[in-house]
Design an enzyme around this catalytic site. Structure first.
Site, PDB file in Angstrom:
ATOM      1  N   ASP A 210      -2.921 -17.967   1.786  1.00 34.74           N
ATOM      2  CA  ASP A 210      -3.978 -18.920   1.368  1.00 34.74           C
ATOM      3  C   ASP A 210      -4.752 -19.807   2.368  1.00 34.74           C
ATOM      4  O   ASP A 210      -5.734 -20.225   2.315  1.00 34.74           O
ATOM      5  CB  ASP A 210      -3.743 -19.350   0.011  1.00 34.74           C
ATOM      6  CG  ASP A 210      -2.504 -20.088  -0.072  1.00 34.74           C
ATOM      7  OD1 ASP A 210      -1.655 -20.055   0.786  1.00 34.74           O
ATOM      8  OD2 ASP A 210      -2.268 -20.738  -0.965  1.00 34.74           O
TER       9      ASP A 210
ATOM     10  N   ASP B 297     -11.092  -8.835   7.644  1.00 34.31           N
ATOM     11  CA  ASP B 297     -12.628  -8.832   7.284  1.00 34.31           C
ATOM     12  C   ASP B 297     -13.069 -10.000   7.196  1.00 34.31           C
ATOM     13  O   ASP B 297     -14.116 -10.209   7.637  1.00 34.31           O
ATOM     14  CB  ASP B 297     -12.434  -8.064   5.875  1.00 34.31           C
ATOM     15  CG  ASP B 297     -12.555  -6.609   5.911  1.00 34.31           C
ATOM     16  OD1 ASP B 297     -12.194  -5.951   6.969  1.00 34.31           O
ATOM     17  OD2 ASP B 297     -12.878  -5.903   5.007  1.00 34.31           O
TER      18      ASP B 297
ATOM     19  N   TYR C 252       0.627  -1.076  -0.099  1.00 32.80           N
ATOM     20  CA  TYR C 252       0.109   0.107  -0.102  1.00 32.80           C
ATOM     21  C   TYR C 252       0.916   1.236   0.116  1.00 32.80           C
ATOM     22  O   TYR C 252       0.315   2.373  -0.162  1.00 32.80           O
ATOM     23  CB  TYR C 252      -0.883   0.053   1.202  1.00 32.80           C
ATOM     24  CG  TYR C 252      -2.196  -1.000   1.329  1.00 32.80           C
ATOM     25  CD1 TYR C 252      -2.242  -1.791   0.129  1.00 32.80           C
ATOM     26  CD2 TYR C 252      -2.903  -1.176   2.342  1.00 32.80           C
ATOM     27  CE1 TYR C 252      -3.470  -2.726   0.055  1.00 32.80           C
ATOM     28  CE2 TYR C 252      -3.801  -2.156   2.332  1.00 32.80           C
ATOM     29  CZ  TYR C 252      -4.142  -2.839   1.130  1.00 32.80           C
ATOM     30  OH  TYR C 252      -5.104  -3.698   0.994  1.00 32.80           O
TER      31      TYR C 252
ATOM     32  N   LYS D 288       3.586 -15.191   2.804  1.00 33.83           N
ATOM     33  CA  LYS D 288       3.693 -15.980   1.369  1.00 33.83           C
ATOM     34  C   LYS D 288       5.032 -16.405   0.996  1.00 33.83           C
ATOM     35  O   LYS D 288       5.656 -16.049  -0.104  1.00 33.83           O
ATOM     36  CB  LYS D 288       2.638 -15.055   0.277  1.00 33.83           C
ATOM     37  CG  LYS D 288       2.404 -16.266  -0.927  1.00 33.83           C
ATOM     38  CD  LYS D 288       1.690 -17.377  -0.758  1.00 33.83           C
ATOM     39  CE  LYS D 288       1.246 -17.993  -1.923  1.00 33.83           C
ATOM     40  NZ  LYS D 288       0.283 -19.070  -1.587  1.00 33.83           N
TER      41      LYS D 288
ATOM     42  N   ASP E 295      -5.318  -6.848   5.915  1.00 32.43           N
ATOM     43  CA  ASP E 295      -6.583  -6.012   5.587  1.00 32.43           C
ATOM     44  C   ASP E 295      -7.383  -7.002   4.951  1.00 32.43           C
ATOM     45  O   ASP E 295      -8.880  -6.907   5.357  1.00 32.43           O
ATOM     46  CB  ASP E 295      -6.227  -5.289   4.325  1.00 32.43           C
ATOM     47  CG  ASP E 295      -7.262  -4.217   3.729  1.00 32.43           C
ATOM     48  OD1 ASP E 295      -8.303  -4.161   4.492  1.00 32.43           O
ATOM     49  OD2 ASP E 295      -7.079  -3.555   2.748  1.00 32.43           O
TER      50      ASP E 295
END
Length: 360
Positions: A224, A252, A143, A192, A248
């Site tokens: 994942d 959620d 970001y 990852k 992020d």
């Protein structure tokens, strides 16, 4: 009597409505526990664009830096979709986090007992309770990395860069290790590392820091697999630490396990105790002004504010207790069912019920 100064950024959409109810709860907690609060309002997001032409005015940064803590509603909405990328409401949110040096985002995913049946997961998957803390790095990663668009031979492309330094990973890891030590002493680091060099660095730093915390059990999962495990067996997690983008997304997902995104608070922390507290949901412009929003995530954000920035843990616990009791009496539309045994109420009434239940 202690007096605390709180910067209030109501923002856009339902932001002003939910913040007003959170202030109602904070004022009641202040009366019960012997402190006072002074509020300083400032603009952020779309409201700031409308008034000042930019999503983060310098005055807003100054008000926040001079406060003991910051309470935020929500930012954004389709009204400002036509703004260029650098001037969108969300840039104000990223900007205030960076301006205040807020590098650690705490997102708890908790199921209150009265809402256990509201989770989309089966009761046998949830188990007796759910209490996960996601610790998300907030000022680095993709970001904030190099980005841009380019065109070659008539073909347009765009890129965003994921970059982390050792100090950035160390400081967020320390927050997560300390949090795990105060909870159930289990920390899962999510990356990852099978694909990304930035994740391999992340994992190596976590492993090195684990030597300082021999009492904390550390595990690693690919992002994942973590997404799958959160819906397969969420009870296996205590504290999750991860990068900006992965956090992020995963926070959620974890929030919906708890029944409603309208129930979950968050804290963004830096050095020295200054923090920014906000619900994790958006500005919901489709229901703005209808007294239909759920204020509980914002009220619970105030509880986190009291706990982490103002060192008023008793007041924080009183608010959490009041929310739990209020859920046995009333529900807003997003968490209401006909067989829940509680009455359907609007945003203002829910805020008033919570405030009435706060006691020393």
């Amino acid at each position: 009597m202690k007096n605390y100064t709180i910067a209030v950024l109501k923002g856009d959409g339902i932001g002003p409505e939910i913040v007003d109810q959170a202030i109602k709860a904070l004022d009641k907690a202040a009366d019960c526990f012997g402190f006072s609060v002074t509020y300083r309002e400032a603009l952020l997001g779309g409201a700031a664009i409308d008034a000042a032409g930019v999503p983060l005015p310098e005055e807003t940064v100054a008000v926040c830096k001079a406060a003991d803590s910051v309470l935020l509603g929500a930012v954004g909405g389709p009204k400002w979709d036509g703004q260029p990328g650098h001037n969108r409401p969300e840039k104000g949110l990223l900007g205030i986090r960076k301006a205040l040096g807020l590098y650690a985002n705490l997102r708890p995913a908790v199921i209150f007992p009265p809402l256990r049946d509201a989770s989309p997961l089966k009761p046998e998957v949830i188990g007796e309770s759910l209490d996960i803390m996601v610790v998300r790095e907030l000022t680095g990663g993709i970001y904030f990395g190099d980005r841009g668009t380019e065109e070659q031979d008539g073909v347009k492309s765009a890129y965003d860069t994921e970059r982390y330094s050792v100090p950035e990973v160390e400081r967020i890891a320390r927050v997560a290790f300390d949090m795990a030590r105060k909870r159930n002493r289990r920390l899962c680091s999510v990356d990852k590392a099978n694909v990304l060099d930035s994740s391999r660095l992340w994992r190596s730093v976590i492993d090195e820091m684990a030597k300082e915390y021999p009492d904390v059990a550390v595990s690693h999962l690919y992002v994942d697999n973590t997404a799958m495990q959160l819906v397969r067996d969420p009870g296996q997690f205590d504290v999750i630490v991860t990068s900006n983008m992965f956090g992020d997304i995963l926070s959620d997902e974890a929030s919906m396990i708890s029944g409603s995104i309208g129930m979950l608070a968050s804290a963004s922390l830096g050095q020295g105790g200054l923090g920014l507290y906000e619900p994790i949901h958006g500005s919901a412009p489709d229901i703005a002004g209808q007294d239909a929003a759920n204020p509980l995530a914002t009220i619970l954000s105030v509880a986190m504010l009291l706990k982490y920035s103002l060192d008023e843990p008793a007041a924080a616990q009183a608010i959490e207790n009041a929310v739990a009791e209020a859920l046995t009496q009333a529900r807003t539309k997003d968490i209401y069912t006909e067989d829940c045994g509680a009455k359907l109420v609007g945003c203002q009434e829910m805020g008033s019920i919570v405030a009435s239940l706060i006691k020393a």
